[in-house]
Design a protein around this motif. Sequence first.
Motif, mmCIF file in Angstrom:
data_model
loop_
_atom_site.group_PDB
_atom_site.id
_atom_site.type_symbol
_atom_site.label_atom_id
_atom_site.label_comp_id
_atom_site.label_asym_id
_atom_site.label_seq_id
_atom_site.Cartn_x
_atom_site.Cartn_y
_atom_site.Cartn_z
ATOM 1 N N THR A 71 51.714 24.006 -24.066
ATOM 2 C CA THR A 71 52.282 25.033 -23.201
ATOM 3 C C THR A 71 53.723 24.731 -22.818
ATOM 4 O O THR A 71 54.518 25.651 -22.606
ATOM 5 N N LEU A 74 55.641 26.013 -25.694
ATOM 6 C CA LEU A 74 55.642 27.478 -25.650
ATOM 7 C C LEU A 74 56.660 27.994 -24.640
ATOM 8 O O LEU A 74 57.382 28.954 -24.907
ATOM 9 N N MET A 78 59.091 30.294 -26.732
ATOM 10 C CA MET A 78 58.714 31.710 -26.749
ATOM 11 C C MET A 78 59.408 32.464 -25.624
ATOM 12 O O MET A 78 59.772 31.892 -24.597
ATOM 13 N N LEU A 83 55.320 35.598 -22.453
ATOM 14 C CA LEU A 83 54.362 34.646 -21.898
ATOM 15 C C LEU A 83 53.814 35.119 -20.555
ATOM 16 O O LEU A 83 52.606 35.053 -20.308
#
Length: 439
Positions: A71, A74, A78, A83
Amino acid sequence: MSFTTVDAVLPTSRWRDVYLTAGARAVSACGDYLAAISLALALQSAGAGGIAVSGVMLAAALPLVLLAPLTGRLADRMDSRTLLVGAGGAQAGCCVVLAYAERVDVILVFVALLACGLAVTQPTLAALLPEMVRRVDLPRASALNQTAALLGMLLAPGLAGLLVGQFGVRVPLLIDAASYLALVAAGLLLRTRRGGRRTTASTRPPGPAPVTPAAVAGIRPAAGWRLRRDPLLWTMVVAVAGTIAGVGAVNVIEVFYVRETLHASTTMFGLVSTAWILGMLIGAGLLARTARRARDDGALAQGVLVLLGLACLAVALGAVVPAAGWLLPLWLIGGVANGGLNVFSNLVLTNRVPPAERGRAFAAQGAANQGAGMFGFLVGGVLLARFAPRPLVAVTGLAGLAVVLAVTPIVLRAARRERRAGPVTGPEGAALATSVPAA
């Protein structure tokens, strides 16, 4: 060493985004805490023991530890909007299912799934905040966000006691499901975004790349940032996590101590929980200015240790009270220390981690704290099966103090070494500031 990139891009801080984030955190924190307290009260009232309560807490904490490496990446790679919207929507759906679940194993599964979403949103929001404001405004923005979350949590204990007594656990959980929509709204409305293609475009100033801890240590940029390569930050994170491991069992013990040993009502239990949160609210606001005026990151790390010790001392003294009402001032003091150390530690991390790596850094910090908390939950559940709550409260507070005393020399040595090394020189010969600018 510090990383000052946002000031070169932002002429003024984006307070609109700060307030949007704070509002979303207030609503979602109220829902989260409402659900957690409601589940604990429901299990205790149904005759469940410490193992059952600690099992729910472990299910809520385990994903944040196991998923942190994923995470964190991420959050850095991202789009933050994707998210927040995706995780918030999934959490709302999971909470609706949880509200209608009756079997304990199903409850544990969906509590864990909710925590998976939290493992995504926590580092995403934490890494977004430094991109919204100039560095000089970061302590204020951090305190504002913490204050908003705490205000939401302040409402939760009283609501939990009232709603569980009147309607059972279903209504609080449905309210929690609705609260996750605040995260979805924040993701859609925030102008500040990071991750994906826009991380470097929105946050990196023109000119030479900023000096990083890896560059200072002579490590090739490809090696990337690593927490263990920053001795001061590493020792501070270990100190906080170690203290949480020592004192964290009190989170499981507290409900049995207040309700059974001190024979208090669910309303009084809610007030005791509220006192700690109110203290955190006060501490975040009062100590934000102190954080801005700190000499350097070493001084901030030392302040974290002092505040950790004060919080543990408040818990230890709580073991000698004759009635639950005496816990209110002690928990208020402990909360003040807790709120202040959160502001201090987050500022140290933001100062010392490159902007593109902050998602990983906040995820690593959260994983350390959650892992330590899990240890406390497990120990608390096991010990409650063998010992009375009152001596266990004393043991947890003293254990936390022992950890603080043990790690203090290590943090002090790291701070002294950094001060002796002097300021870090940037790519054009200018000295990089190692202190947090005063207001």
